[in-house]
Motif scaffolding. Sequence first.
Motif, PDB file in Angstrom:
ATOM      1  N   ALA A  24       0.842  -1.207   0.000  1.00  0.00           N
ATOM      2  CA  ALA A  24       0.000   0.000   0.000  1.00  0.00           C
ATOM      3  C   ALA A  24       0.875   1.254   0.000  1.00  0.00           C
ATOM      4  CB  ALA A  24      -0.928  -0.005   1.221  1.00  0.00           C
ATOM      5  N   ILE A  25       1.909   1.228   0.826  1.00  0.00           N
ATOM      6  CA  ILE A  25       2.799   2.391   0.895  1.00  0.00           C
ATOM      7  C   ILE A  25       3.549   2.566  -0.423  1.00  0.00           C
ATOM      8  CG2 ILE A  25       4.833   3.342   2.082  1.00  0.00           C
ATOM      9  CD1 ILE A  25       3.797   2.062   4.662  1.00  0.00           C
ATOM     10  N   GLU A  26       3.908   1.444  -1.022  1.00  0.00           N
ATOM     11  CA  GLU A  26       4.584   1.485  -2.324  1.00  0.00           C
ATOM     12  C   GLU A  26       3.716   2.215  -3.380  1.00  0.00           C
ATOM     13  OE1 GLU A  26       7.664   0.375  -2.653  1.00  0.00           O
ATOM     14  OE2 GLU A  26       7.779   0.829  -4.805  1.00  0.00           O
ATOM     15  N   ARG A  27       2.402   1.975  -3.325  1.00  0.00           N
ATOM     16  CA  ARG A  27       1.495   2.687  -4.260  1.00  0.00           C
ATOM     17  C   ARG A  27       1.621   4.202  -4.089  1.00  0.00           C
ATOM     18  NH1 ARG A  27      -2.794  -0.645  -2.387  1.00  0.00           N
ATOM     19  NH2 ARG A  27      -3.916   1.143  -1.524  1.00  0.00           N
ATOM     20  N   ILE A  28       1.742   4.620  -2.845  1.00  0.00           N
ATOM     21  CA  ILE A  28       1.852   6.059  -2.586  1.00  0.00           C
ATOM     22  C   ILE A  28       3.193   6.586  -3.100  1.00  0.00           C
ATOM     23  CG2 ILE A  28       1.885   7.843  -0.778  1.00  0.00           C
ATOM     24  CD1 ILE A  28      -0.863   6.627  -1.188  1.00  0.00           C
ATOM     25  N   PHE A  29       4.276   5.806  -2.879  1.00  0.00           N
ATOM     26  CA  PHE A  29       5.585   6.214  -3.408  1.00  0.00           C
ATOM     27  C   PHE A  29       5.496   6.416  -4.919  1.00  0.00           C
ATOM     28  CE2 PHE A  29       8.011   3.755   0.141  1.00  0.00           C
ATOM     29  CZ  PHE A  29       7.833   4.830   1.004  1.00  0.00           C
ATOM     30  N   LEU A  30       4.828   5.469  -5.582  1.00  0.00           N
ATOM     31  CA  LEU A  30       4.768   5.538  -7.043  1.00  0.00           C
ATOM     32  C   LEU A  30       3.890   6.683  -7.520  1.00  0.00           C
ATOM     33  CD1 LEU A  30       4.569   1.720  -7.871  1.00  0.00           C
ATOM     34  CD2 LEU A  30       6.529   3.267  -8.165  1.00  0.00           C
ATOM     35  N   SER A  31       2.796   6.920  -6.816  1.00  0.00           N
ATOM     36  CA  SER A  31       1.867   7.966  -7.283  1.00  0.00           C
ATOM     37  C   SER A  31       2.340   9.374  -6.917  1.00  0.00           C
ATOM     38  CB  SER A  31       0.472   7.735  -6.712  1.00  0.00           C
ATOM     39  OG  SER A  31       0.407   8.169  -5.359  1.00  0.00           O
ATOM     40  N   GLN A  32       3.079   9.473  -5.808  1.00  0.00           N
ATOM     41  CA  GLN A  32       3.483  10.792  -5.280  1.00  0.00           C
ATOM     42  C   GLN A  32       2.269  11.705  -5.113  1.00  0.00           C
ATOM     43  OE1 GLN A  32       6.714  11.921  -4.179  1.00  0.00           O
ATOM     44  NE2 GLN A  32       6.873   9.713  -4.127  1.00  0.00           N
ATOM     45  N   PHE A  34      -0.317  12.793  -2.375  1.00  0.00           N
ATOM     46  CA  PHE A  34      -0.421  12.687  -0.922  1.00  0.00           C
ATOM     47  C   PHE A  34      -1.699  13.251  -0.324  1.00  0.00           C
ATOM     48  CE2 PHE A  34       4.177  13.309  -1.965  1.00  0.00           C
ATOM     49  CZ  PHE A  34       4.536  11.976  -1.805  1.00  0.00           C
ATOM     50  N   ILE A  35      -2.363  14.127  -1.087  1.00  0.00           N
ATOM     51  CA  ILE A  35      -3.526  14.820  -0.526  1.00  0.00           C
ATOM     52  C   ILE A  35      -4.798  14.364  -1.246  1.00  0.00           C
ATOM     53  CG2 ILE A  35      -4.566  17.083  -0.061  1.00  0.00           C
ATOM     54  CD1 ILE A  35      -1.939  16.656   1.483  1.00  0.00           C
ATOM     55  N   LEU A  36      -5.718  13.807  -0.486  1.00  0.00           N
ATOM     56  CA  LEU A  36      -6.986  13.270  -1.019  1.00  0.00           C
ATOM     57  C   LEU A  36      -6.721  12.361  -2.216  1.00  0.00           C
ATOM     58  CD1 LEU A  36      -9.271  16.411  -0.435  1.00  0.00           C
ATOM     59  CD2 LEU A  36      -8.913  14.434   1.044  1.00  0.00           C
ATOM     60  N   GLY A  37      -7.567  12.416  -3.255  1.00  0.00           N
ATOM     61  CA  GLY A  37      -7.344  11.549  -4.414  1.00  0.00           C
ATOM     62  C   GLY A  37      -7.937  10.169  -4.219  1.00  0.00           C
ATOM     63  N   PRO A  38      -7.586   9.239  -5.142  1.00  0.00           N
ATOM     64  CA  PRO A  38      -8.255   7.934  -5.193  1.00  0.00           C
ATOM     65  C   PRO A  38      -8.096   7.082  -3.920  1.00  0.00           C
ATOM     66  CG  PRO A  38      -6.383   8.014  -6.725  1.00  0.00           C
ATOM     67  CD  PRO A  38      -6.620   9.405  -6.243  1.00  0.00           C
ATOM     68  N   GLU A  39      -6.969   7.171  -3.232  1.00  0.00           N
ATOM     69  CA  GLU A  39      -6.797   6.343  -2.026  1.00  0.00           C
ATOM     70  C   GLU A  39      -7.842   6.728  -0.973  1.00  0.00           C
ATOM     71  OE1 GLU A  39      -4.919   3.795  -1.773  1.00  0.00           O
ATOM     72  OE2 GLU A  39      -3.428   4.064  -3.375  1.00  0.00           O
ATOM     73  N   VAL A  40      -8.029   8.030  -0.798  1.00  0.00           N
ATOM     74  CA  VAL A  40      -8.999   8.499   0.189  1.00  0.00           C
ATOM     75  C   VAL A  40     -10.422   8.168  -0.292  1.00  0.00           C
ATOM     76  CG1 VAL A  40      -9.927  10.535   1.390  1.00  0.00           C
ATOM     77  CG2 VAL A  40      -7.453  10.280   1.101  1.00  0.00           C
ATOM     78  N   LEU A 236      -1.663   8.607   2.357  1.00  0.00           N
ATOM     79  CA  LEU A 236      -0.817   7.535   2.899  1.00  0.00           C
ATOM     80  C   LEU A 236      -1.591   6.732   3.955  1.00  0.00           C
ATOM     81  CD1 LEU A 236       2.038   6.240   3.107  1.00  0.00           C
ATOM     82  CD2 LEU A 236       2.537   7.907   4.888  1.00  0.00           C
ATOM     83  N   GLN A 237      -2.240   7.429   4.855  1.00  0.00           N
ATOM     84  CA  GLN A 237      -3.022   6.722   5.885  1.00  0.00           C
ATOM     85  C   GLN A 237      -4.195   5.969   5.244  1.00  0.00           C
ATOM     86  OE1 GLN A 237      -1.864   6.241   8.683  1.00  0.00           O
ATOM     87  NE2 GLN A 237      -0.345   7.857   8.851  1.00  0.00           N
ATOM     88  N   ALA A 238      -4.803   6.574   4.241  1.00  0.00           N
ATOM     89  CA  ALA A 238      -5.935   5.911   3.576  1.00  0.00           C
ATOM     90  C   ALA A 238      -5.482   4.608   2.920  1.00  0.00           C
ATOM     91  CB  ALA A 238      -6.570   6.849   2.546  1.00  0.00           C
ATOM     92  N   ALA A 239      -4.287   4.623   2.332  1.00  0.00           N
ATOM     93  CA  ALA A 239      -3.764   3.412   1.688  1.00  0.00           C
ATOM     94  C   ALA A 239      -3.489   2.333   2.740  1.00  0.00           C
ATOM     95  CB  ALA A 239      -2.490   3.750   0.915  1.00  0.00           C
TER      96      ALA A 239
END
Length: 375
Positions: A24-32, A34-40, A236-239
């Motif tokens: 999950a964290i790796e997805r955030i690294f790749l997407s860069q 951090f604020i709202l967006g699809p994970e949230v 990040l927390q959402a992921a």
Amino acid sequence: MNDKIPLLDLHTQFKEIEKDVRSAIERIFLSQNFILGPEVDNLEQEIASYVSCKSGIGTSSGSDAVLAALMALKIGPQDEVITSSYTFFATAGAISRVGAKPVFVDIEPNSFNLNVGKIERLITKQTKAVIPVHLFGQACEMAPLLELCKTKNIPMIEDAAQAIGTEYQGKRIGSFGVIACFSFFPSKNLGAMGDGGMVTTNDESLAEKLRILRSHGSKPKYFHHVIGGNFRLDALQAAILQAKFKYLDAWTLARQRNADIYDQLIQQEELEEFITPPWRRLNDRHIFNQYVIRAKNRDHLKNHLSEQGIQTEIYYPLPMHLQPCFSYLGHQKGDFPEAEKAAQESLAIPIYPELNKNQQEQIVVSIKEFYKQKL
Ligand SMILES: *Cc1c(COP(=O)(O)O)cnc(C)c1O
């Protein structure tokens, strides 16, 4: 020497979920991103559907969830909000932070939840909301409370910070009130790796207000019709929460199993004279965020257990009406005797999902030792 038993063991939990969390964290690294967006968005949909509600709006914490809920209902100075005197500070703090007056009510002795029968006499023209707190993972007595709120036309905001997945008469907590507030603080049944929270609602216009409020009240960006705040949940927390969410029901089952084991052990060891296991409403889903006993000579028991390497906690040692910051409300000792009694007697013992039966036996034996010394 016994092994130490913590109140919550996130290390053991992490071993189980490590792969999922890392990806999950790796997805955030790749997407860069951090604020709202699809994970949230995805987490909001998952949680909303889990609590049988139309909309979920991720927030920066459970505390900010309560704050945003009050702001969305335009509650402010001159208004009164009724809530339990026996809760985590955030519930009452949020009421004060919007400038309204917290009006406290005593609790029921059995459930530790607010006493619905004592609310009506507190209602005035200024009463703008009631906030029931589903403490320790068990629902408040919702049927009479809903009835009261309906006849008096007062909105209900649920503080469900400790109650994700809790059910009352077969219905999930999350849509009894106009808004429900959840927390992803690490010690909650679904905990983030940091702070996080969510509000849920079935009212689309309230959902839109809450979304606007959490980004400084702006819509479109840089145009502000209302004053909000930065109440956003990190991507990040959402992921991370999505990764952990898959395990939530299994963890809750394990907590319930542990609660049953404690109930049995306490009975077997004939400890009921000294400690009272938590009361449960039959047929409801209690998610056991905490397993809170009432204990004679509580503080000494807590010390004894601590010497044995068993960590416990007092939820909560001082009820809201006696907190120094609320002295302006003019309350005195004796105003809410059940809340005060609970503050003297309650003790949370470890109930986390990874706790095993040997550890539970060790805890109950230590409790027995303590009271036997005293005889
Ligand atoms: C944890 C909790 C909150 C606040 O949640 P945070 O995410 O820690 O801000 C509010 N109310 C109750 C009853 C809680 O237990």
